[in-house]
Design an enzyme around this catalytic site. Structure first.
Site, short mmCIF file in Angstrom:
data_model
loop_
_atom_site.label_atom_id
_atom_site.label_comp_id
_atom_site.label_asym_id
_atom_site.label_seq_id
_atom_site.Cartn_x
_atom_site.Cartn_y
_atom_site.Cartn_z
NE ARG A 95 0.36 1.54 3.35
CZ ARG A 95 1.35 2.37 3.57
NH1 ARG A 95 2.59 1.95 3.65
NH2 ARG A 95 1.10 3.64 3.68
N GLY A 96 0.24 2.38 -0.19
CA GLY A 96 1.02 3.61 -0.34
C GLY A 96 1.02 3.99 -1.80
CB ALA A 97 0.04 7.06 -3.60
NE ARG A 140 -6.24 0.86 -1.46
CZ ARG A 140 -5.51 1.40 -0.49
NH1 ARG A 140 -4.20 1.19 -0.44
NH2 ARG A 140 -6.08 2.18 0.41
CD GLN A 175 -2.82 2.78 6.96
OE1 GLN A 175 -3.38 3.01 8.04
NE2 GLN A 175 -3.48 2.75 5.82
CG ASP A 200 -3.27 8.12 -1.14
OD1 ASP A 200 -3.14 8.70 -0.03
OD2 ASP A 200 -2.92 6.94 -1.34
CG ASN A 235 -2.63 11.74 2.76
OD1 ASN A 235 -1.98 10.99 2.04
ND2 ASN A 235 -2.36 11.91 4.05
CE LYS A 236 -5.04 5.73 4.61
NZ LYS A 236 -5.93 4.85 3.82
C1 LIG Z 1 3.61 8.00 0.09
S1 LIG Z 1 1.94 8.18 -0.13
C2 LIG Z 1 1.29 7.14 1.08
C3 LIG Z 1 -0.17 7.39 1.28
O1 LIG Z 1 -0.90 6.17 1.05
C4 LIG Z 1 -1.59 5.87 2.25
O2 LIG Z 1 -2.80 5.23 2.02
P1 LIG Z 1 -2.86 3.60 2.10
O3 LIG Z 1 -2.02 3.18 3.26
O4 LIG Z 1 -4.35 3.33 2.29
O5 LIG Z 1 -2.35 3.11 0.76
C5 LIG Z 1 -1.79 7.21 2.91
O6 LIG Z 1 -2.82 7.94 2.30
C6 LIG Z 1 -0.45 7.83 2.68
O7 LIG Z 1 -0.39 9.22 2.84
#
Ligand SMILES: CSC[C@H]1O[C@H](OP(=O)(O)O)[C@H](O)[C@@H]1O
Length: 345
Positions: free
Chosen positions: A59-61, A93, A194, A235, A245-246
């Site tokens: 995960r993570g953009a 996603r 996270q 994101d 974002n989250k």
């Molecule tokens: C480096 S961007 C990471 C970004 O992605 C996370 O979402 P997820 O863990 O659901 O993929 C979160 O929004 C972070 O800021």
């Protein structure tokens, strides 16, 4: 595997790696198991990579985009249908535009007649470029912080969310290396944790002074004068600078504005979506309510309660002091600033 690993770690120059590419297969560090266990998922199809993205094993953009690019390579090497691989990955996603951006680069190679070898080179370039971009973001962002900065961050934006080094956490890494960071406050980031599971793990490994806080504690720390800057990832950033974002990011931005604390967004240029005018058009992923009703596999919520689980929110550009990307610092945040720094005007 070991030779590929060493060559890849040399290429990216980072210790924490969310993925290892070996021709014909992608090994993903299963982030659902961290920090308690270090387990790897072996993906041997685009469909397997898509499921790893959907289930948040990766995960993570930026990391999502990089993994998807290698998913394309796996199926190309196996002679499977390109469009089918692309479709299953695109559907994994909805919010992180980096997925579309990376698959767009791969599509460009394919449409130009590139075969498996060229596609593999493109995916590897996307990975290495991401780390280089993150280091530039780190440099630009560190310069924004005061000496002895006390930084609050949300979710995980480190090496685990990217090809390495990180975006918001990349700024923290770079600023800490310059001796500018006194302490990092990481929010736990319910419901997927996270922050508690991944950011805390990265910060402890790096020996960066850090403290975990409940999501709900952030405002009071700001009110008590304990925070000098808030830095988050992204994101998807719309053309006017509105940022998805989250979930919980918007709340942090509102509190930072109330306490006149600078609120920074860190993201590579592949996170910008200039086809989306504003945050109102950004698709927000809603995940199953079960993720909210349980914690670490144990039911915590009362039986019978319903759950609503949006996992992103949108922070308007007006609440963002600056967006830091590898091409520079966008300030003030707005369409003209985005286009100027991205070199589009
Ligand atoms: C480096 S961007 C990471 C970004 O992605 C996370 O979402 P997820 O863990 O659901 O993929 C979160 O929004 C972070 O800021």
């Amino acid at each position: 595997m070991s030779s590929d690993t060493s060559s890849q770690s040399l290429a990216t120059g980072t210790t924490v790696q969310p993925m290892i590419w070996s021709s014909g297969g992608l090994r993903l560090l299963d982030q659902r198991r961290l920090p308690q266990a270090t387990e790897w998922l072996d993906c041997n199809s685009a469909a397997a990579v898509a499921e790893a993205i959907r289930s948040m094993a990766v995960r993570g953009a930026p990391a999502i985009g990089i993994a998807a690019a290698f998913g394309i390579v796996i199926d190309a090497q196996a002679g499977r249908d390109y469009a089918a691989a692309e479709t299953v990955l695109l559907q994994s996603r909805p919010t992180a535009v980096n997925l579309h951006w990376a698959l767009g680069r791969m599509r460009g190679v394919f449409d130009a007649g590139g075969g498996a070898g060229r596609l593999e080179a493109e995916a590897q370039a996307i990975l290495v470029e991401d780390v280089t971009q993150n280091r530039r973001i780190g440099e630009f962002g560190a310069a924004l912080l005061p000496q002895g900065a006390r930084v609050l961050t949300h979710c995980n934006t480190g090496a685990l969310a990217t090809g390495g080094h990180g975006t918001a956490l990349g700024i923290v890494r770079s600023a800490h290396a310059e001796g500018r960071v006194e302490r990092v406050y990481a929010t736990e980031t319910r419901p997927w944790l996270q922050g508690a599971r991944l950011t805390a793990w990265e910060l402890v490994q790096e020996g960066i002074p850090s403290t975990l806080i409940a999501d709900g504690a952030a405002a009071s720390l700001m009110a008590r004068g304990m925070i000098d800057a808030v830095i988050v990832g992204a994101d998807r950033i719309a053309a006017n600078g509105d940022t998805a974002n989250k979930i919980g990011t918007y709340m942090l931005a509102c509190c930072a504005a109330r306490h006149e604390i600078p609120f920074y967004v860190a993201a590579p240029s592949g996170t910008f979506d200039l086809n989306t005018d504003s945050g109102a058009q950004i698709p927000i992923e809603e995940r199953v309510g079960e993720e909210l009703l349980h914690l670490a596999g144990q039911r915590t919520a009362a039986i019978g309660i319903e759950a609503l689980n949006p996992v992103f929110d949108v922070t308007p550009a007006a609440l963002i002091a600056a967006i830091v990307c590898e091409k520079g610092v966008i300030r003030p945040v707005g369409r003209s600033g985005v286009e100027r720094v991205l070199g589009l005007s």
